[in-house]
Motif scaffolding. Structure first.
Motif, PDB file in Angstrom:
ATOM      1  N   ILE A   1       0.844  -1.205   0.000  1.00 46.56           N
ATOM      2  CA  ILE A   1       0.000   0.000   0.000  1.00 46.56           C
ATOM      3  C   ILE A   1       0.875   1.250   0.000  1.00 46.56           C
ATOM      4  CG2 ILE A   1      -1.617   1.355   1.406  1.00 46.56           C
ATOM      5  CD1 ILE A   1      -2.860  -1.323   2.314  1.00 46.56           C
ATOM      6  N   GLN A   2       1.925   1.249   0.830  1.00 44.47           N
ATOM      7  CA  GLN A   2       2.846   2.387   0.873  1.00 44.47           C
ATOM      8  C   GLN A   2       3.540   2.586  -0.473  1.00 44.47           C
ATOM      9  OE1 GLN A   2       5.611   2.143   4.161  1.00 44.47           O
ATOM     10  NE2 GLN A   2       4.004   1.437   5.544  1.00 44.47           N
ATOM     11  N   TYR A   3       3.935   1.473  -1.082  1.00 43.56           N
ATOM     12  CA  TYR A   3       4.617   1.539  -2.377  1.00 43.56           C
ATOM     13  C   TYR A   3       3.692   2.150  -3.435  1.00 43.56           C
ATOM     14  CZ  TYR A   3       7.526   0.007  -6.291  1.00 43.56           C
ATOM     15  OH  TYR A   3       8.307  -0.033  -7.408  1.00 43.56           O
ATOM     16  N   LYS A   4       2.429   1.743  -3.433  1.00 44.69           N
ATOM     17  CA  LYS A   4       1.459   2.282  -4.390  1.00 44.69           C
ATOM     18  C   LYS A   4       1.244   3.777  -4.159  1.00 44.69           C
ATOM     19  CE  LYS A   4      -1.147  -1.978  -5.184  1.00 44.69           C
ATOM     20  NZ  LYS A   4      -2.423  -2.689  -4.939  1.00 44.69           N
ATOM     21  N   GLU A   5       1.179   4.161  -2.869  1.00 44.56           N
ATOM     22  CA  GLU A   5       0.987   5.578  -2.566  1.00 44.56           C
ATOM     23  C   GLU A   5       2.163   6.414  -3.065  1.00 44.56           C
ATOM     24  OE1 GLU A   5      -0.110   8.488   1.189  1.00 44.56           O
ATOM     25  OE2 GLU A   5       1.160   6.752   1.580  1.00 44.56           O
ATOM     26  N   ILE A   6       3.378   5.924  -2.840  1.00 41.46           N
ATOM     27  CA  ILE A   6       4.567   6.658  -3.274  1.00 41.46           C
ATOM     28  C   ILE A   6       4.610   6.764  -4.797  1.00 41.46           C
ATOM     29  CG2 ILE A   6       7.092   6.519  -3.410  1.00 41.46           C
ATOM     30  CD1 ILE A   6       6.970   5.345  -0.533  1.00 41.46           C
ATOM     31  N   LYS A   7       4.337   5.664  -5.489  1.00 42.79           N
ATOM     32  CA  LYS A   7       4.380   5.678  -6.957  1.00 42.79           C
ATOM     33  C   LYS A   7       3.307   6.602  -7.535  1.00 42.79           C
ATOM     34  CE  LYS A   7       6.726   2.709  -9.049  1.00 42.79           C
ATOM     35  NZ  LYS A   7       8.033   2.879  -9.687  1.00 42.79           N
ATOM     36  N   ASN A   8       2.080   6.528  -6.976  1.00 40.59           N
ATOM     37  CA  ASN A   8       1.007   7.396  -7.457  1.00 40.59           C
ATOM     38  C   ASN A   8       1.290   8.857  -7.128  1.00 40.59           C
ATOM     39  OD1 ASN A   8      -1.310   5.823  -8.720  1.00 40.59           O
ATOM     40  ND2 ASN A   8      -0.895   4.619  -6.907  1.00 40.59           N
ATOM     41  N   GLY A   9       1.913   9.084  -5.965  1.00 39.31           N
ATOM     42  CA  GLY A   9       2.291  10.447  -5.598  1.00 39.31           C
ATOM     43  C   GLY A   9       3.329  11.021  -6.536  1.00 39.31           C
ATOM     44  N   ARG A  10       4.307  10.210  -6.910  1.00 37.34           N
ATOM     45  CA  ARG A  10       5.338  10.667  -7.852  1.00 37.34           C
ATOM     46  C   ARG A  10       4.713  11.008  -9.205  1.00 37.34           C
ATOM     47  NH1 ARG A  10       9.720   5.900  -6.353  1.00 37.34           N
ATOM     48  NH2 ARG A  10      10.480   6.838  -4.415  1.00 37.34           N
ATOM     49  N   LEU A  11       3.806  10.145  -9.656  1.00 40.53           N
ATOM     50  CA  LEU A  11       3.126  10.392 -10.930  1.00 40.53           C
ATOM     51  C   LEU A  11       2.298  11.674 -10.852  1.00 40.53           C
ATOM     52  CD1 LEU A  11       2.306   9.489 -13.767  1.00 40.53           C
ATOM     53  CD2 LEU A  11       0.505   8.111 -12.720  1.00 40.53           C
ATOM     54  N   ALA A  12       1.610  11.870  -9.724  1.00 39.81           N
ATOM     55  CA  ALA A  12       0.770  13.063  -9.560  1.00 39.81           C
ATOM     56  C   ALA A  12       1.606  14.337  -9.538  1.00 39.81           C
ATOM     57  CB  ALA A  12      -0.054  12.947  -8.281  1.00 39.81           C
ATOM     58  N   MET A  13       2.808  14.280  -8.944  1.00 40.27           N
ATOM     59  CA  MET A  13       3.669  15.470  -8.925  1.00 40.27           C
ATOM     60  C   MET A  13       4.065  15.864 -10.348  1.00 40.27           C
ATOM     61  SD  MET A  13       6.071  15.166  -5.522  1.00 40.27           S
ATOM     62  CE  MET A  13       6.355  13.404  -5.409  1.00 40.27           C
ATOM     63  N   LEU A  14       4.367  14.869 -11.179  1.00 36.07           N
ATOM     64  CA  LEU A  14       4.677  15.159 -12.585  1.00 36.07           C
ATOM     65  C   LEU A  14       3.427  15.644 -13.320  1.00 36.07           C
ATOM     66  CD1 LEU A  14       6.915  12.058 -13.386  1.00 36.07           C
ATOM     67  CD2 LEU A  14       7.686  14.421 -13.132  1.00 36.07           C
ATOM     68  N   ALA A  15       2.281  15.019 -13.011  1.00 43.47           N
ATOM     69  CA  ALA A  15       1.041  15.348 -13.714  1.00 43.47           C
ATOM     70  C   ALA A  15       0.580  16.770 -13.441  1.00 43.47           C
ATOM     71  CB  ALA A  15      -0.056  14.358 -13.312  1.00 43.47           C
ATOM     72  N   ILE A  16       0.599  17.188 -12.177  1.00 41.19           N
ATOM     73  CA  ILE A  16       0.109  18.536 -11.879  1.00 41.19           C
ATOM     74  C   ILE A  16       1.016  19.588 -12.495  1.00 41.19           C
ATOM     75  CG2 ILE A  16       1.237  18.738  -9.608  1.00 41.19           C
ATOM     76  CD1 ILE A  16      -2.249  20.082 -10.595  1.00 41.19           C
ATOM     77  N   GLY A  17       2.316  19.307 -12.519  1.00 42.74           N
ATOM     78  CA  GLY A  17       3.237  20.230 -13.192  1.00 42.74           C
ATOM     79  C   GLY A  17       2.929  20.326 -14.678  1.00 42.74           C
TER      80      GLY A  17
ATOM     81  N   ILE B   1      -0.485  22.336 -15.214  1.00 40.41           N
ATOM     82  CA  ILE B   1      -0.324  23.783 -15.037  1.00 40.41           C
ATOM     83  C   ILE B   1       0.397  24.392 -16.248  1.00 40.41           C
ATOM     84  CG2 ILE B   1       0.892  25.537 -13.675  1.00 40.41           C
ATOM     85  CD1 ILE B   1       0.315  23.731 -11.197  1.00 40.41           C
ATOM     86  N   HIS B   2       1.469  23.746 -16.676  1.00 37.06           N
ATOM     87  CA  HIS B   2       2.238  24.294 -17.798  1.00 37.06           C
ATOM     88  C   HIS B   2       1.494  24.170 -19.126  1.00 37.06           C
ATOM     89  CE1 HIS B   2       5.438  24.314 -14.818  1.00 37.06           C
ATOM     90  NE2 HIS B   2       6.013  25.216 -15.585  1.00 37.06           N
ATOM     91  N   HIS B   3       0.666  23.153 -19.261  1.00 34.39           N
ATOM     92  CA  HIS B   3      -0.164  23.034 -20.468  1.00 34.39           C
ATOM     93  C   HIS B   3      -1.044  24.266 -20.614  1.00 34.39           C
ATOM     94  CE1 HIS B   3      -4.095  22.179 -22.305  1.00 34.39           C
ATOM     95  NE2 HIS B   3      -3.389  21.489 -23.198  1.00 34.39           N
ATOM     96  N   ASN B   4      -1.711  24.635 -19.510  1.00 31.78           N
ATOM     97  CA  ASN B   4      -2.616  25.779 -19.577  1.00 31.78           C
ATOM     98  C   ASN B   4      -1.853  27.087 -19.792  1.00 31.78           C
ATOM     99  OD1 ASN B   4      -4.494  23.829 -19.013  1.00 31.78           O
ATOM    100  ND2 ASN B   4      -5.495  24.940 -17.360  1.00 31.78           N
TER     101      ASN B   4
END
Length: 201
Positions: A171-187, A190-193
């Motif tokens: 569960i922790q591993y999934k949270e970390i991986k999804n968090g890393r993906l989300a950090m790239l995604a939100i960046g 924002i830059h797309h817009n």
């Protein structure tokens, strides 16, 4: 005379005998390589942390900073980024009643004003101070050796109840991986817009 000649021949032959190889090897040769970056050495300070098997620390942060603090920062930023990605998409289609509609979330801070943004920063700081019992700096956040990075005792849905350690690690591993993906995604969102001047969808 024969004894002297025999001694000379033995000494000469010994000079051409292969030298004994030392059984000890240098640490550079025996160190294992990073799985994610096989041209770099495996970071030793990641051992014992979920996700350490990838060995990804190309800038060597774990050599200079407290690993617990680094993991806490990664988890917190990942959690905020996961919420931000959902909010960023939702913003295009739904507005909190009473607020100005903003299909482009980059315009939202200007629309709500500085007061609302400062409230977010203030209450975020209060929450950070409260959850860490006032120990919010890198120097004192982990003075309690039993404190686990990212573990705040918040599990309203009981996702961790009755789980084995292996299941909790997953569960922790999934949270970390999804968090890393989300950090790239939100960046990226924002830059797309900013670059295109258009909304996501």
């Amino acid at each position: 005379m024969k004894t002297v000649l025999a001694a000379i021949f033995v000494a000469s032959a010994a000079a051409f005998a292969p030298a004994k190889q030392s059984k000890t090897s240098t640490s550079a040769c025996s160190a294992s390589m990073s799985r994610s970056l096989p041209f770099l050495l495996e970071p030793p300070n990641l051992k014992g942390y979920v996700g350490a098997e990838a060995g990804f620390d190309p800038l060597g942060f774990s050599d200079y900073f407290d690993m617990k603090w680094l993991r806490e920062s990664e988890i917190k930023h990942g959690r905020v980024a996961m919420l931000a990605t959902v909010g960023y998409v939702l913003q295009e289609y739904w507005t909190i009643p009473g607020l100005t509609p903003c299909p482009d979330p980059n315009d939202a801070p200007t629309a709500v004003g500085i007061g609302s943004m400062l409230q977010i920063v203030f209450w975020g700081g209060v929450l950070e101070f409260w959850t860490n019992k006032g120990q919010v700096t890198m120097m004192d956040m982990f003075t309690d050796g039993d404190r686990v990075p990212g573990k705040l005792g918040f599990d309203p849905m009981g996702l961790a109840v009755g789980k084995s350690q292996d299941e909790l690690d997953l569960i922790q591993y999934k949270e970390i991986k999804n968090g890393r993906l989300a950090m790239l995604a939100i960046g990226g969102m924002i830059h797309h817009n900013w670059i295109t001047g258009e909304t996501l969808f």
